[in-house]
Design a protein around this motif. Structure first.
Motif, mmCIF file in Angstrom:
data_model
loop_
_atom_site.group_PDB
_atom_site.id
_atom_site.type_symbol
_atom_site.label_atom_id
_atom_site.label_comp_id
_atom_site.label_asym_id
_atom_site.label_seq_id
_atom_site.Cartn_x
_atom_site.Cartn_y
_atom_site.Cartn_z
ATOM 1 N N THR A 265 0.836 -1.197 0.000
ATOM 2 C CA THR A 265 0.000 0.000 0.000
ATOM 3 C C THR A 265 0.868 1.242 0.000
ATOM 4 O O THR A 265 1.839 1.333 0.751
ATOM 5 C CB THR A 265 -0.909 0.026 1.238
ATOM 6 O OG1 THR A 265 -1.668 -1.183 1.300
ATOM 7 C CG2 THR A 265 -1.860 1.210 1.188
ATOM 8 N N THR A 270 -2.598 7.634 1.526
ATOM 9 C CA THR A 270 -3.634 7.338 2.518
ATOM 10 C C THR A 270 -3.746 8.502 3.498
ATOM 11 O O THR A 270 -2.884 9.397 3.524
ATOM 12 C CB THR A 270 -3.301 6.060 3.295
ATOM 13 O OG1 THR A 270 -2.122 6.290 4.108
ATOM 14 C CG2 THR A 270 -3.030 4.894 2.347
ATOM 15 N N VAL A 275 -7.906 4.207 3.031
ATOM 16 C CA VAL A 275 -7.360 3.891 1.713
ATOM 17 C C VAL A 275 -8.511 3.879 0.695
ATOM 18 O O VAL A 275 -9.612 3.399 1.001
ATOM 19 C CB VAL A 275 -6.649 2.519 1.708
ATOM 20 C CG1 VAL A 275 -5.937 2.280 0.385
ATOM 21 C CG2 VAL A 275 -5.667 2.429 2.869
#
Length: 368
Positions: A265, A270, A275
């Protein structure tokens, strides 16, 4: 040795032959043999239409073909006039296109039926079995019979029928060419249309576009979306009812605890464990919106492609070939979630330009 040639049935030698200089077959003969129509000699199994009925049928069929012509033109005009920009306009377009095409085909079929039933002669045919191979005389007779049948149909004798039929068929022949426009975007626009979404556009005020809840259009305050495991279906503000934009821009928003996020990720994209991933499955474009909180898996219900939401939505099962694209997000001055840019790679199913897009991202040092 016995000669078996006499056991084979020979073709009927009484097949009528046309002599040069005789009147047109349409006026003197039928498909079953000689016919002196002026003298009123009847041929068994043959019933010619009287001229009054034929004239009436000609007018009815010509009217049907004229309706077909006008309906075919209406179909093409409707396709150009009623553009599809939403659900309501799509319904209007479907009614106009379907109604005009139905009327065109129905009137064309009706005209042909009237032509056959009211103009062409009626026959009672009895099939005679012969050898499969015909002699030259029979083949010549078949050719003459074909031309005779064309004459008896009235296609040459009745120009009104012929001309209205040809005119009626013209728009129907052009209709498939008009529909070729809907096969996809032009070559020049193809890469651009598929690579980018409206998330990369600024608002009229020059601000980043907010994330709003699908269905209600309510903006999302990051402080209110604070329960780990929570999931929302999200669309771009200002495009809540634009189906073309939503086909590429719809998102799923998931809230994680910071320690749950893995290396796949992009943490810079974020905000406080929130997310955003594309909701469009990278297999064939189905909505991947089923979420299992304990495993952090996103499931596409169409073909069971499974993505690990905590690890950059990478594929862990199923036919999908690549992860769900991640959207970079942040918060604005009022604390609402906004998109800080577009997806780094095209959303949805893979296509032939995707490799170039990913190469461009890698050259810029971005995260794909």
């Amino acid at each position: 040795m016995t000669d078996n040639n006499h056991d084979i049935e020979q073709p009927d030698e009484r097949v009528p032959k046309r002599v040069v200089g005789t009147p047109s077959p349409a006026a003197s003969a039928t498909l079953l043999g000689a016919k002196e129509t002026a003298g009123g000699v009847d041929v068994p199994g043959v019933n010619l239409q009287d001229e009054k009925t034929a004239k009436k049928g000609e007018k009815i069929a010509a009217l049907c073909f004229t309706i077909t012509l006008l309906s075919g033109i209406a179909f093409i005009v409707s396709y150009v006039a009623f553009q599809v920009h939403g659900v309501e306009s799509a319904g209007i377009s479907n009614v106009a296109l379907g109604g005009s095409l139905t009327l065109a085909l129905l009137s064309l079929a009706s005209g042909l039926v009237v032509w056959v039933r009211m103009i062409m002669p009626k026959y009672t045919l009895v099939q005679e079995r012969h050898l499969m191979a015909s002699d030259g005389g029979t083949r010549s007779y078949v050719g003459e019979t074909f031309l005779q049948g064309a004459a008896e149909s009235g296609i040459t004798k009745r120009p009104l029928l012929r001309r209205t039929l040809l005119a009626a068929a013209a728009p129907l022949g052009l209709a498939p060419l008009v529909l070729l426009r809907d096969l996809g975007p032009s070559y020049a626009d193809f890469p651009e249309k598929l690579r980018h979404t409206v998330w990369g556009e600024k608002t009229k005020e020059g601000k980043n576009r907010r994330l709003v809840v699908e269905g209600t259009g309510a903006p999302i305050r990051a402080a209110d979306f604070n329960s780990p495991g929570g999931i929302l279906s999200v669309v771009p503000e200002g495009y809540e009812h634009d189906l073309n934009a939503l086909a590429k821009a719809v998102l799923i928003l998931i809230k994680f605890r910071p320690e749950e996020l893995k290396s796949g990720t992009n943490l810079n994209w974020t905000h406080d464990g929130i997310v955003a991933y594309s909701k469009i499955c990278t297999h064939v474009g189905c909505p991947a919106a089923l979420y299992e909180q304990t495993t952090h898996h996103i499931l596409c219900p169409c073909h069971q492609s499974t993505f690990d939401a905590a690890d950059g939505a990478k594929v862990v099962f199923g036919p999908a070939a690549r992860p769900l694209p991640q959207l970079p997000i942040a918060v604005d001055n009022e604390g609402y979630l906004v998109a800080t840019g577009d997806f780094a790679v095209p959303v949805g199913p893979s296509f032939w330009e995707r490799g170039d897009a990913e190469a461009e991202v890698r050259e810029k040092g971005g995260h794909a």
